[in-house]
Structure formats: structure tokens, C-alpha cells
Write an enzyme that holds these catalytic residues in place. Structure first.
Site, PDB file in Angstrom:
ATOM      1  N   THR A 150      -7.712  -1.426  -4.563  1.00 24.42           N
ATOM      2  CA  THR A 150      -7.554  -2.617  -3.733  1.00 24.42           C
ATOM      3  C   THR A 150      -8.503  -3.739  -4.165  1.00 24.42           C
ATOM      4  OG1 THR A 150      -7.053  -1.137  -1.931  1.00 24.42           O
ATOM      5  CG2 THR A 150      -7.599  -3.383  -1.334  1.00 24.42           C
ATOM      6  N   GLY A 189     -14.269   2.811  -1.176  1.00 24.68           N
ATOM      7  CA  GLY A 189     -15.304   3.689  -0.646  1.00 24.68           C
ATOM      8  C   GLY A 189     -16.116   4.342  -1.740  1.00 24.68           C
ATOM      9  N   GLU A 444      -3.864   3.830   4.033  1.00 29.71           N
ATOM     10  CA  GLU A 444      -2.787   4.731   3.591  1.00 29.71           C
ATOM     11  C   GLU A 444      -1.414   4.188   3.975  1.00 29.71           C
ATOM     12  OE1 GLU A 444      -3.699   7.145   1.775  1.00 29.71           O
ATOM     13  OE2 GLU A 444      -5.751   7.620   2.357  1.00 29.71           O
TER      14      GLU A 444
END
Lengths: 689, 689
Positions: A150, A189, A444
Site C-alpha cells: 500500500t 506494519g 483485507e
């Protein structure tokens, strides 16, 4: 420090007495139900075993962590992540033990992506040589990795990514480059402060021919890249990387950003199990079967549903226990003004918020379990090269992910508000749960967007069913054909939802097919634009997902294999009907329009729901007990299994609150904050602004 | 530190270009609309004036405050509260200037209760002598006060409070005592660390006769009590007091607990404007007219609605600006694969979440304004001894408080999810807004509970209307009589909601009266128990509140006094219809059952709503601009008025995040957290657990 409050007790009846009485008067077989809910992999034994280890280590104490700053929460998170890994080594924990330890710790781990998406991608996308090189280093924790897909300007639309990997035939390297600010990797993350390696997804740019200066874009591809020095842990030159800052939840996680300035990586960095670049000819070879990716996505989504049901069960456990103990107002119709106050859970306005969610947790459970089983079966077929069930599995899992995470996220706040004032306090056990879980409707696959996948699939199957050529491609198409022949008829009688659970299930199915057909007409017959139909398509998807939830719940209760005892089965049936009626009542008009339920029956639903809630009320405490959520995980004064609500709230405030260790200067003319310290504290705070 | 990222720009078109184009192509007269929304007390001028002062003081910078711990947030809050008061002295700010400064600072002030409930209670409940003694000390900030009513075990049911004030005729003192742990005062703002005085609400226990040892309970009464030493600020002996600890929001506020151990206070501590105890005879004299209390409650609730509409406007401002700028996916029906991605706000699935809330902010505005005007009129009547309008005002304000705070609280999360991933980040500007505002559905009357007051009132009026004796007691009863004679008829025709705004308004009214009548039948004719009807009663209350919202919106647009220009009026009418249709669509069956709207018209609502949203879409940015919420208050990268979304998100992450100043040791075998510091940091964190 002892004081006069040490001897005070709450007004009676106390929480422990109340819960004991609630438990005494219900016949719910808690042990049997717990076993029914967690039949696999010794979940409950494992929970107890790991709990014992974490409970002994002060590092995992949650008592005061809410007072830490966000930077401190990351540090604590890292310390806990390291300790969990050391404990795993020490106790020989397997993968399920480790995920149990993370579940109970309840902090998202800064190592999270290092354990999940990072090795999964290397395993699935890396070729044999790459796997052999990287996997041992990853498992040893020497390479700490993350997954950077992303970007600041690009999320769901992966094809819109801006980060580039340009092949330089001269040096035989890729050049990673971020041409704009919006090309910055973002949200990833484990990237911000923890990882020393990253999977970077970038647009693969290859010369159109070996000597050409013109480049062609072959779309997003994964590269494995060292990003920080292995000794100093400083970013390598040409990389800007960091943590994106505070968020709603996930305080211990270092979601990161990363930009590349013409950063060079070797040919071997491109993960090449499916796609390859020939370094000499610059030719590109394509993935064998991209559908495999959907396969694992389905597994991820099944586990999201199983997680959602535990989150709901956790919220409902706290809410049921606390509202059983909490007393408020006498019965307005009781003339005895000395009568005791009522348990808050006795009010239908509290029941209607909490008890349907208790039923929903069960609904999610049975569908999550069914999807896991289905995935396991389908996985075997996929491995044999049979992809026929993949499309329906993917379509169903999209809609279910959307609906189930929405239900779970909303349930936390609904339960919280049902608990009144104390629901807003830190003793509720809801703050971190809520702030963390609110990410789920977005990650998700954004919940609103992915409903298109389910609806698109259903419309395709309905189109084929209308065309009615040859035999049905799959079972969904067959249900469309059956509906067209038998139920798509304005004279058909509504179903008897109160007399037959089968017909209740059928009503959901009929309504879903009716909505599918209406969407099909708009799109395929009237040729309406896709975007103009999006709201309707979401409704189609949710209706189908609700139908699946109701169906799986019903199947599970009547499955001869699991065969709950008659007492248990009775309670589960009540929960099943409550879930079905409650869901139906919220969208009643659809069911009339589909001739699925009569207007008269729909008018009776609110009364029926209230009756079912009155039946469940005496068993609510034991029904939530059966989920076996440990106090350590609940971390809630309100939801304690022993009922010591007020004792614990007071203990947290009076004995565990660091703010109470400081005496302040309240007089506005002075800029002294801490009494007797002059302006020192103000300066310290100002330095952090 | 300069680096290669300094020269990067977001992909074009950039946010500033996009917003400029959005603004260019809309004819919304922003200045006129802003004046229309804020016509009183020079709100906009004041906002600018105070903003200028706060903007210059680094103490009010919000850039990094999200990284502070909760104890630090209290300290910062106290420092800001002091500074605001000093600025008020310095600049001669009046009361409205001061509340503007608190609104813009956006931190709940630890002085909050000292400024509001504390002096209000002294003024209203204190007698002349008490007012003369206390008010100057309060205004000087020498006495810092709070209001301690709610207890650990007792919230909404004030009669259930356990704290006692027992009159001792011998010493002529009251003895304050907390007999149990649940008697602890709890949640009381400003009490935890700040206040040196408190209004304590306790059960007044008086000897049954002057010499008697038997006591009678005269119910809860307010006492003004010194609780901390005026010099050392330490609690007085016999008092245990502190802050209750972290909560969802309100970090800078020291919500407190307090227990008394036979703590003695003088006769003069009892606030005696209405209730008095004769110290010699122990006789008690009663309040003159308790209804006055309801009067000020109504004023509080009108201001809650006006606040709710600003909260919604703030959430919607951020969501509209960001989703205008954010691009995602090309139009699926566009065959040109090089077409630019669409603005997210162009998707109906994003519009349906945000634009009805924009319309709702306006709906709340007109009703809040109408209630304030009504209260001002009624207040004058009350002062003249005429209480006839108080009951209806109180009933309406309860239902409206419930519905409006619910709508506003939910709107924040709805907008947040509509913004996808970045909505979860700290740059959204939603975290503190949400966490703080989530208290509102509970405080000042729990939203579910107080709907009983509205429904109870409506059922009473409907009963009188059915009895039909004499003339109507008030206008609500008159509307019940009119409905009974003209509309309570199964043959009545549905209204033409698409052709006439008057009939649209009438449809809401007809549906509300229909629900009132059904509840009346259950309660008064069928004699159902009150508690069994609670869910239905909430529906009655919400239906009435929705009817009020729609009515006031319609009146405001057709009020000859305000007379917006034709261009503006057109936009406001579109918003009015969107609010009405959207609200109706969510509860469509009620309208059929009441013969208010035909089934066919209800089927058309989703299409009509989508049309209205398409009409509003091009004007959305200027419509939110008109609310004039300053960037300083928004504190949002996503919602910046200049559109520099990505620049600001990156700036916050790369330049303002303290976590990025530290390099960590990521290797699990070492318990070193900060690279090169050994185990020092771990020890520091452990000490705080």
C-alpha cells in the site's frame, strides 16, 4: 497506603452473589458448550497452558499500560514480542501456541508481519533458491521482514501503485524509485522501526527490447529488499523510512512509510516463483495461475470471521456480566417503593442491544467453521489442479468478510453504550479492543468495496441461469435456476417462518435470490451503469451473506455428527431464531417484496424477538461463560468472571492510577503545574509539543 | 534534517487544484450561507478573533499532542486551562469569548465544571447569603469547584444515591459519610486532581424529631464542601479523593472519585435557596417549584443539539474534502484504460454515507436554533410564573437529545470508515473527536432511557385526546385530536411526498401520531407493563423527534424573515429532501402502516435519494466550507481547507513523529530495546507497568 476505604464493601447484593445466582438457576451445560465451540486442536487446553506462562511474567501485566504514551507502547510492544519469541524457544511452542500467546497478550506484535505476510510471500512467490536462501534467516529472526504494498496515495487499487522497479540491463540491477510523494509506501506494519528487510511491491518496468530505451510496464511485482543496516539498524542510503505516527488503535505496531531514491537491488531480489525476468534478454514470463492467490485470501477471510466471533463474544461477555450485576431503578409498575432495583439486563432496551449480538457470535462461529472446512477441502482440490470451487468460495468470502467484520465492529460500540457510564471508563476493557478492531472494516478488502465481488458473481450466475443452457456451472447457479422455476412467481405463498426453521432458512434464501434477480435486471437487462448500482449491489451481497449465516447455523444444529445434548440444543435453537428474526426485522420490506414472508408475520417479529430474549435472559451469563474468554484477556473490571466489578473499578482508580501520585497546583494565576515544582513540568510538556 | 523527500510532490492533480476546481464549479454562496448559519452574537467574528490569539501561543499547538501519555495530557490540559483564563483576564474576554476559546482549544478543560455546573448550582440552589459568600471566591479562581452527584453504583437513578448527610443536632453539623464502596462519588469532572471544593449531593437524613435517634431520609440534596487544603492542595482528613483513571476520551479531564469517612460540615454547607433545615427544630422545608430545574435542563439540551450539529459538520467537512481529493479506480464501464481514477466521492457508496450526514447537520441546526428560541421565550414565561409550556419543552428536549447525540456520535464513525485506510490514522483528525464525543450518548440523560420521558408525555396527551374533554391542554394534545378526527382512518390516502414538501412533513407527523396511538393502546387500553413496552416507546420518541427535525427544517426554509437567496434556497431544499427521504427510507414500514406514504412511493425512495445526492455532489465542498470550521479546530491532514492532504500526512509522519527519533534493536534474542542502551529502557517501561 492503607486508608479507611480498605474496609468498604459494595452495597449488597454484591457481584459475586449475583453471578453465582445467575449461574445456579440456568441449566446451560457450560462444559459441553465450550467443547462444542472449540472442538479442534485442543484450543481450551492450549489457552490454559499459555495463560499460565504469561500470567507469571510481569511484562504482560495490563494493569497500568493505558497510562503509557504511544512511543512507550511501541517499546513495550517490542519487548513483549521479543519475550514471546524467547518463551516460544524455551517452551518449544508450536505455531498454534505462538498465535495463542499473541491472542492472550492482546497487543498487536511489532513482529506481526514478520511472522505472517512476509514469510508467506517468500514461500509462495519465491522460487526454490530464494526460499532456501531466505527462510532460515527469517526463521532465525536475523532477517526481520515486512510487506510494503500500500502507498500513501494508493490502497485497494493495486494497479495504481506508483513505486517503480526499473530493470537496468547494463548493471543487471533493478532500480527502485518513488517518483512522487504519493508513491511513498504507507501503513505497512513492522516497517516503521522494526524490520531490516521488506517485500516491496513495485511496477515492473522492462525495456521493450534488450537495447531499447523505451520501457513497458508489466504491473506490480514483489521484490525482497534489505532496507536497514544489519548492525546499526539505520536506513540504507537512498531509503527514507519511518513510523507513520499515532493511529486509532494498534499503538504497539510500527506501521511505516518508505520512499526510494534510485535505490539499486540485484536481479535476485525479484521473487520469481511465478513471474521471471530473463536478465539477458529482458523477456518477461507470466504467472502460471494467479487464482492460487485467491485461495489463500479465502483462508485469511475464514480466519477473520473466526476472529470476529471471538471479538463479539468478548464484548458480549463483558456486557452480559456487567448488566446482570448493575442495578438501576425499581420496576415502574411496582407499587412497593422499597423493592430492590432491577438488574439492568432485565430491561428489554438493554436486552435488544446485547442478546442479538450474543446470538450473532454463534452465527459467525458456525459460518467461520464451515468456511474453514470448505477451504480445507477446496485447498486439496486446488492442489490437484481443480479450481472449480474457487470462484464461489472467493465470492462468498468477500461478502462474509464485509458483513461479519461490520457486525463485530459495531457490536463493540453497541455493547459499550448499553453499559452506560462505566462503559466509557478504562475499566470497561473496551478501549483497546475497540480502537484496534476498528481497522478491520477497512483492511483485507474495504467492506463496502468488496461487496461488489460477491454481487458481481451472483449476477453472473443469475445471467447463466436465465440463459438456462446446459447444466449449471456450480451450486449457486443451480439455486438461481431453482428459484427461477419455483419461487420467482408473484403468486407464490410466503413461508411459515414461525412454524418451521427450514422455512425460516428458506425465507432468507428466497429474499437473497429475489435481490440478485433485481440486480441482474438492472445491470443486464436495463444496462444500468455499474457505479450507479453500487448501493444496491451491497444489499445483494449482504442478503446473500445473511442467508449463508442463517443456513450454516441451522445446518450445524441439525448435524448428526456434533449432536448437542437436548438441553444445549434447545438453547442453541433459541439463539438461532433470535439471530434470524432480528436480522429479518431490520430489513423486513425485502422479505415482503420477495414474497418470502407475509406482512402479518413481519408485524409479529418484534414481539417474537422480545419473547426469545426473555427466554435467553436467565441463561445469558452461562452462555457467555461457555466462550471461556479468560479474565486475563478481557482485562475488564466490568466483565470479571467473579463479578467483583466495583471492587476492581475502585482498585484501579485508587491504587493503580499514576496521576494520583502527583499533587497539582490548581490556581490559574500561577503557571506551576505540579505543586512545589515551579514551571519545570510545564517546560517538559512544552518540549514535547 | 533535509533529505531527498523534501523535493517530492504528490501525483497530480494535487489536492489544492482539486479543491479549487470543486469550488469554482459550484454556485453555493458560501458567505451568505455562513451568515445564515451563524447570525447571532457575531459567532464568526469572534471565532476569528480568538483563533488569532490561540494560534500564536505554542501551548495550543496540537501537532504532537497525540504522542503524550494520559498523565501528561492532564498536565497539558491544566496548563492550557490556566492560560485560557489568563488570556481571558488579559484580553477582557466575555463568557462567549471564553467558551469560544475552549471550543477552539478542543481539549476538555479541567476547569470545566468549575465554570459550569458548580457556579450554576451555587447560583440556583444557594440562598442569597451563600451566593454572596461563594460567588466572588469562585469567580476569582480561589475556590475551584466541581459537582459530585453520580456514584460508583448509581447514575441515572438519583434517588438511589448512597452518600449520606446526617444532621447532628448536638454539634449543629452535617456528617457526610459513604457507607459502602458503591457510595463513592464517581465520574465527577474536575474533582479528581483539580478542585478544592465540591458540591456534594447526598441523602439528607434528619432526626424524626429534635431529640429523636430515629432518622428520616428527605432525599438527595446539594452541599458545598471544601475537600482539599487551600495551600497544600492535599485532601482533608476523612476524605479519599482521586482521578478515576484513563477513559475513552476526555484525557485532560480529571473525572474523580470521592469517599467520606464521617466528615463533618457546617449547617451553612447545605445550599438553601429551596430546601432548608432549621438547625434548632430540625424541621425541613420543601422546594417551592422543582420544575425550574427542568427549565435549565432544556437549555442544556438545546446547547447539546447545537454542539452536535457542529460535531457532525466537522466530521463531514473532513470527509467531503478528503473524499473529493482521494482517487480510486477508474470507472468500470469506461473502456479507456488510461482514464484517470475517479474521485472517491463520486461513488454512490461513499455518497450514501457522507451526504445524508451533511443534510443531517443542517437538520440539527434548525431544530437546535428553534429550541434555543423557544427556551428563551419560555424562560420569560417561567420567570412570570407560567409553567404551561415546560412539560412539552422538556418532553421534546429529551427525545431530541437522545436522537441528535446518537446521530452525531454515529456520524463520526460512519465518516471515518468512508475515508478508508487514512481514516484510521492520526492525520484524520477523528481520534480525539470520536473518543471525546462518545460520552454524549450517555451523559445528560442516557439516550435509551430518556426516550421514556418523551413517550410517556405523548401517551398522556393521546389519552387526553381520546377522552376528548374540554379544550386541549397544549398543542401536542391538539395535534393528537386532529389526527384522531382526520387521519386515524384506514381509508385515508397516503400523502404525496414527492410533489409537496408540506405533505412530506405531514407524513412524518402522521407516522409519529400513529406510533403514539399504538403505544397508547398497548399501555392504556391493553394495560401492558411499562417495561415490556420500552423498545416500542423508544421508537415513539424517535419518530416524534424526526418529525420535529423535519418540521423545523421546513419552517426555516420558508420563514420569510431569514429569506435566503434563490440559489441558496435551492440547495437547502435539496438538503431538506435528502434528510427527509433518507430518514424515511430507513424506517419505511412505519410509514406504510400509518397510511402516510404509499408502498410504491417508498419503493422509489432509494432512487430519489441517489438523484438528490448526485445534485448535491458538485456543491459538497462549498456546502461544508460554509460551516467555517477552522483548520486549527479540524486538526486534520485529510480535511485541510487548502487540500494539502498528502503533504501534511507525510510531514506529520516524517518530521513530527517522536518515535522516529529513536533507533531500536529488533533482534529477539537481546532484551535491549533502544539500540546501544542495554536494558535501561526496558526497566523504565517495566517500572510503569
Amino acid at each position: 497506603m492503607p486508608d479507611f476505604t480498605d474496609n468498604l464493601k459494595p452495597a449488597s447484593p454484591g457481584g459475586p452473589e449475583i453471578l453465582a445466582e445467575e449461574r445456579r438457576q440456568s441449566d446451560v451445560p457450560v462444559g459441553e458448550l465450550a467443547q462444542h465451540l472449540f472442538p479442534h486442536h485442543d484450543f481450551l487446553g492450549r489457552q490454559q497452558r499459555i495463560l499460565h506462562v504469561l500470567g507469571q511474567d510481569p511484562l504482560f501485566s495490563k494493569a497500568k499500560q493505558m497510562n503509557l504514551s504511544r512511543p512507550e507502547r511501541y517499546q513495550l510492544g517490542l519487548a513483549r514480542a521479543k519475550m514471546l519469541r524467547r518463551l516460544a524457544d524455551q517452551h518449544g511452542w508450536d505455531a498454534e501456541d505462538q498465535s495463542m500467546s499473541q491472542y492472550l497478550c492482546d497487543d498487536v506484535s511489532p513482529y506481526m508481519v514478520h511472522y505472517t505476510m512476509f514469510p508467506t510471500t517468500v514461500r509462495e512467490q519465491g522460487d526454490e533458491k530464494q526460499r532456501a536462501y531466505w527462510m532460515p534467516k527469517i526463521q532465525a529472526g536475523e532477517v526481520v521482514g515486512c510487506y510494503a504494498q500500500t502507498e500513501l496515495g494508493h490502497g485497494s487499487n493495486v494497479r495504481g501503485l506508483e513505486c517503480q522497479a526499473r530493470w537496468d540491463p547494463k548493471t543487471q540491477e533493478f532500480e527502485l524509485h518513488s517518483p512522487t510523494l504519493t508513491a511513498s509506501k504507507w501503513w505497512n506494519g513492522t516497517l516503521g522501526r522494526t524490520a531490516n528487510h521488506a517485500i516491496v511491491v513495485a511496477q515492473l518496468l522492462l525495456p521493450k527490447s534488450p537495447g531499447s530505451t523505451e520501457y513497458a510496464n508489466h504491473g506490480p511485482h514483489p521484490f525482497i529488499v534489505q532496507i536497514r543496516d544489519m548492525k546499526t539498524h539505520k536506513p540504507l542510503t537512498g531509503i527514507a523510512v519511518g513510523d507513520i505516527g499515532p493511529k486509532y488503535g494498534y499503538a504497539p505496531m510500527d506501521n511505516g512509510y518508505m520512499l526510494f531514491d534510485h535505490f539499486r537491488i540485484p536481479h535476485s531480489a525479484m521473487l520469481s516463483n511465478y513471474s521471471r525476468v530473463d536478465p539477458n534478454t529482458c523477456t518477461y514470463s507470466r504467472p502460471a495461475n494467479p487464482a492460487v492467490v485467491y485461495g489463500s485470501l479465502t483462508a485469511v477471510r475464514a480466519s477473520i470471521i473466526m476472529h470476529a466471533r471471538l471479538v463479539m463474544a468478548r464484548a458480549v461477555t463483558i456486557a452480559v456480566r456487567y448488566t446482570s450485576i448493575r442495578r438501576q431503578f425499581q420496576d415502574r409498575d411496582n407499587n412497593d417503593k422499597s423493592a430492590p432495583e432491577l438488574s439492568v439486563l432485565d430491561y428489554p432496551t438493554v436486552q435488544i442491544r446485547i442478546l442479538p449480538l450474543l446470538a450473532t457470535a454463534f452465527a459467525l462461529h458456525y459460518t467461520g467453521a464451515a468456511m474453514q472446512a470448505l477451504y480445507a477441502n477446496t485447498r486439496a482440490q486446488i492442489d490437484k489442479g481443480d479450481f472449480s470451487k474457487l470462484a464461489v468460495l472467493h465470492a462468498q468470502s468477500s461478502g462474509l468478510k464485509s458483513l461479519c467484520t461490520e457486525l463485530a465492529a459495531n457490536s463493540i460500540e453497541t455493547c459499550r453504550r448499553a453499559m452506560g457510564g462505566h462503559g466509557f471508563g478504562g475499566g470497561s476493557g473496551f478501549i483497546q479492543l475497540n480502537n484496534d478492531y476498528l481497522s478491520k472494516p477497512t483492511v483485507e478488502g474495504d467492506n463496502w468495496m468488496i461487496t461488489q465481488q460477491t454481487a458481481s458473481y451472483l449476477i453472473k450466475r443469475m445471467s447463466s441461469a436465465v440463459a438456462n443452457k446446459g447444466k449449471s456451472q456450480d451450486e449457486v447457479e443451480q439455486t438461481c435456476r431453482d428459484w427461477l422455476s419455483n419461487e420467482h412467481n408473484s403468486n407464490i405463498s410466503p413461508l411459515s417462518i414461525f412454524d418451521s426453521d427450514e422455512q425460516l432458512v428458506q425465507a432468507f434464501h428466497r429474499r437473497s435470490r429475489d435481490l440478485t434477480y433485481r440486480a441482474y435486471v438492472e445491470r443486464e437487462v436495463k444496462k444500468r451503469s455499474w457505479n450507479s448500482l453500487l448501493i444496491q449491489l451491497r444489499k445483494v451481497s449482504h442478503a446473500e451473506s445473511q442467508s449463508i449465516l442463517v443456513t450454516n447455523f441451522h445446518i450445524a444444529l441439525n448435524d448428526s455428527k456434533s449432536s448437542p445434548s437436548p438441553a444445549l440444543k434447545g438453547h442453541l435453537q433459541t439463539l438461532f431464531r433470535l439471530f434470524a428474526y432480528y436480522t429479518m426485522d431490520a430489513e423486513a420490506r425485502d422479505f415482503v417484496k420477495a414474497n418470502a414472508v407475509s406482512d402479518e408475520d413481519l408485524d409479529m417479529l418484534p414481539g417474537k424477538i422480545q419473547e426469545l430474549m426473555a427466554q435467553i435472559r436467565p441463561h445469558a451469563v452461562k452462555l457467555v461463560d461457555s466462550w471461556m474468554i479468560p479474565d486475563f484477556l478481557l482485562d475488564s473490571a466490568l466483565g470479571r468472571s467473579d463479578g467483583k466489578v466495583y471492587e476492581d473499578l475502585f482498585h484501579r482508580a485508587h491504587r493503580l492510577n499514576p496521576l494520583n501520585e502527583i499533587t497539582f497546583n490548581p490556581y490559574y494565576k500561577s503557571d506551576e503545574i505540579v505543586m512545589g515544582q515551579g514551571s519545570d513540568e510545564l517546560k517538559k510538556i512544552m518540549a514535547k509539543l
